[in-house]
Design an enzyme around this catalytic site. Structure first.
Site, short mmCIF file in Angstrom:
data_model
loop_
_atom_site.label_atom_id
_atom_site.label_comp_id
_atom_site.label_asym_id
_atom_site.label_seq_id
_atom_site.Cartn_x
_atom_site.Cartn_y
_atom_site.Cartn_z
N LYS A 1 -25.54 6.06 4.05
CA LYS A 1 -24.87 5.83 5.10
C LYS A 1 -23.56 6.73 5.15
O LYS A 1 -22.72 6.61 4.50
CB LYS A 1 -24.47 4.38 5.28
CG LYS A 1 -23.81 3.88 6.50
CD LYS A 1 -22.71 2.81 6.26
CE LYS A 1 -21.43 3.12 5.80
NZ LYS A 1 -20.78 4.02 6.76
N CYS B 1 -9.45 12.02 -3.79
CA CYS B 1 -9.07 10.84 -4.51
C CYS B 1 -8.51 11.38 -5.72
O CYS B 1 -7.68 10.73 -6.20
CB CYS B 1 -10.39 10.02 -4.54
SG CYS B 1 -11.79 10.68 -5.48
N GLU C 1 -16.83 4.58 -7.11
CA GLU C 1 -15.70 5.52 -7.34
C GLU C 1 -14.65 5.43 -6.27
O GLU C 1 -15.05 5.61 -5.04
CB GLU C 1 -16.37 7.00 -7.31
CG GLU C 1 -15.44 8.13 -7.79
CD GLU C 1 -14.40 8.61 -6.75
OE1 GLU C 1 -13.30 8.42 -6.83
OE2 GLU C 1 -14.99 9.55 -5.96
N GLU D 1 -1.71 5.35 -2.80
CA GLU D 1 -2.50 6.51 -2.25
C GLU D 1 -2.35 7.11 -0.58
O GLU D 1 -2.73 6.30 0.19
CB GLU D 1 -4.18 6.31 -2.39
CG GLU D 1 -4.78 7.68 -2.31
CD GLU D 1 -6.25 7.37 -2.68
OE1 GLU D 1 -6.99 8.28 -3.47
OE2 GLU D 1 -6.89 6.29 -2.34
N THR E 1 -10.30 1.51 -2.69
CA THR E 1 -10.22 0.60 -3.58
C THR E 1 -10.45 -0.77 -2.96
O THR E 1 -11.11 -1.60 -3.47
CB THR E 1 -8.89 0.66 -4.66
OG1 THR E 1 -8.93 1.80 -5.27
CG2 THR E 1 -8.95 -0.64 -5.48
#
Length: 480
Positions: free
Chosen positions: A176, A284, A250, A382, A230
């Protein structure tokens, strides 16, 4: 303009179940450059059913690893010949500077693919062990149907981290892609057909978050491999835990780059162009927390300001471009909001800020904040854009403490003229990877995170392990 009206399901271009479409918008021109069907739950059902048939009844998992590697090797060869086409396409759909795309969005994915083709020949798929009660055959078998859910920032790289080992293991896959970047997956599907991968082994359904959640929870999916935030990873992990479904996650990062006092500052700051600002900072593992000792703090700040302030910002298709636009308007607004947060928190704006470099396109000025405390939001959350924070430390132990004081543990780096000592410092950083005088990922070594940066590892033999189940077969000793 690239327009597609079908989905890649069961080895053919299948009519979608719904009528929705996804417009792919250039982050540079803000114009529509492509259009694909928007996948629905019905399309996921069809794709999973095709993958299930291919796994339960088809030849793919019953081939030898060498036979699968031969076919996947044909895909790798096609990829190698047409890397430039893939690089150009990813740059167009998500704004990655073409100089980065050539390597990070096309060459590295092909290298990962070829790595697993080569690994098939040397990997120990089966062994005979002398158990305490007699001989045992220990074999490894494919885990089954895999849901591969990938983000928009490095769509081919993150897909290949999942697809390449899954195929070599003998799994079948439903991929996807993100709705921001579906076009590259269509190009890959063409190559998959050309390579002769059997029908149903790879299925591709671009769709949004809700349909992705449906795929994760689908009862006929045996394993989920997800790259993304996350927050989303927590939800996926909870679903997989409830269903006892295999999962690899990940997730995010807030990696620290420790500049030791003996570092060559010119070389270090040049290295940050890739380590900290790769892919417009939309990575990331980007080294966005720069840690400098108070003894060299002003020197590092000046060097960072000169480097970041001098970056070429513009058309990502231009080979002179170093920073392109962010993927979408919402991402531009998100990053600019963090710049406001940094100012409100009292950090010093060293360079960059809220003045947009261009009137059109989703650009953000490359930005450096100084006088940053590690408790500030801009140091802990982040940002996913070209924003660096400079944090002072007292001594080496303090630097390591600051680097480890994070909810994340994905990447990191140490910059020093003493490589041996740099390796020792890297050992003390609680992250899945930590470079010395660089930050890079190598296909034959594991990649993944500690803490909130995820579960499991991709790349290397460890990446193949994630798509295999172990089976023990005790049996009588052969007659003498």
């Amino acid at each position: 303009m690239r327009e597609h009206d079908r989905l890649f399901i069961g080895g053919e271009w299948a009519a979608p179940a719904g009528t929705g479409v996804i417009d792919v918008v250039s982050p540079h021109t803000e114009e529509v450059i492509g259009r694909v069907p928007e996948g629905t739950e019905g399309d996921i059902d069809a794709a999973v059913a095709a993958a299930r048939r291919a796994f339960d009844e088809g030849p793919w998992p019953r081939m030898t690893p060498a036979e699968r590697a031969e076919i996947v090797g044909r895909l790798s060869a096609i990829y190698a010949e047409r890397q430039q086409e893939m690089a150009d396409l990813v740059t167009a759909e998500m704004g990655s500077p073409i100089m980065f795309s050539v390597f990070g969005q096309a060459a590295i994915p092909q290298m990962v693919l070829q790595y697993y083709v080569d690994l098939a020949a040397s990997y120990t798929w089966e062994e005979e062990r002398q158990g305490m009660l007699g001989p045992v055959t220990v074999t490894q078998e494919p885990v089954g149907v895999v849901a591969a859910i990938v983000p928009w920032n490095v769509p081919q790289f993150t897909l290949m981290l999942k697809l390449a080992p899954a195929l070599i293991a003998g799994c079948t896959v439903v991929a996807k892609p993100s709705p921001e970047t579906p076009l590259d997956s269509y190009l890959l599907a063409e190559w998959i057909r050309e390579a002769g991968i059997p029908e149903g082994v790879v299925n591709i359904v671009p769709a949004g978050r809700e349909v992705g959640a449906y795929l994760v929870a689908h009862p006929d999916v045996d394993k989920v491999s997800f790259t993304g935030s996350t927050a989303a990873g927590r939800r996926i992990g909870a679903v997989c835990g409830e269903q006892l479904k295999r999962v690899t996650l990940e997730l995010g990062g807030k990696s620290a780059a420790i500049v030791l006092d003996d570092a060559d500052l010119a070389a270090t700051v040049e290295g940050f162009k890739l380590a900290s600002l790769m892919n417009n900072g939309e990575a990331c593992a980007a080294q966005t927390r720069i840690l400098a000792s108070r003894r060299r703090y002003d020197e590092v700040a000046d060097a960072l300001a000169t480097m970041v302030g001098g970056l070429s910002v513009g058309d990502p298709a231009d080979y002179g471009c170093e920073i392109g636009p962010l993927v979408a308007r919402r991402q531009q607004e998100r990053v600019e909001n963090y710049i406001r947060i940094g100012q409100d928190e009292g950090a010093k704006l060293i360079t960059g800020g809220l003045n947009r470099p261009h009137d059109r396109g989703w650009y953000v000025a490359p930005t450096v904040f100084g006088d940053v405390g590690n408790d500030m939001r801009i140091a802990r959350e982040e940002i996913f854009g070209p924003v660096l924070v400079l944090i002072p430390y007292e001594d080496e132990d303090d630097a390591i403490k600051i680097a480890n004081d994070s909810d994340y543990g994905l990447g990191g780096s140490v910059w020093t003229s003493d490589v041996e000592h740099g390796v020792e410092v890297a050992r003390r950083i609680r992250t899945g990877s930590c470079g010395v005088n660089m930050y890079t990922l190598d296909p034959n070594t594991p990649f993944g995170g500690y803490k909130n940066s995820g579960l499991g590892r991709e790349l290397g033999p460890e990446g193949l392990h994630a798509y295999l189940e172990h089976k023990s077969i005790p049996h009588p000793a052969p007659a003498s």
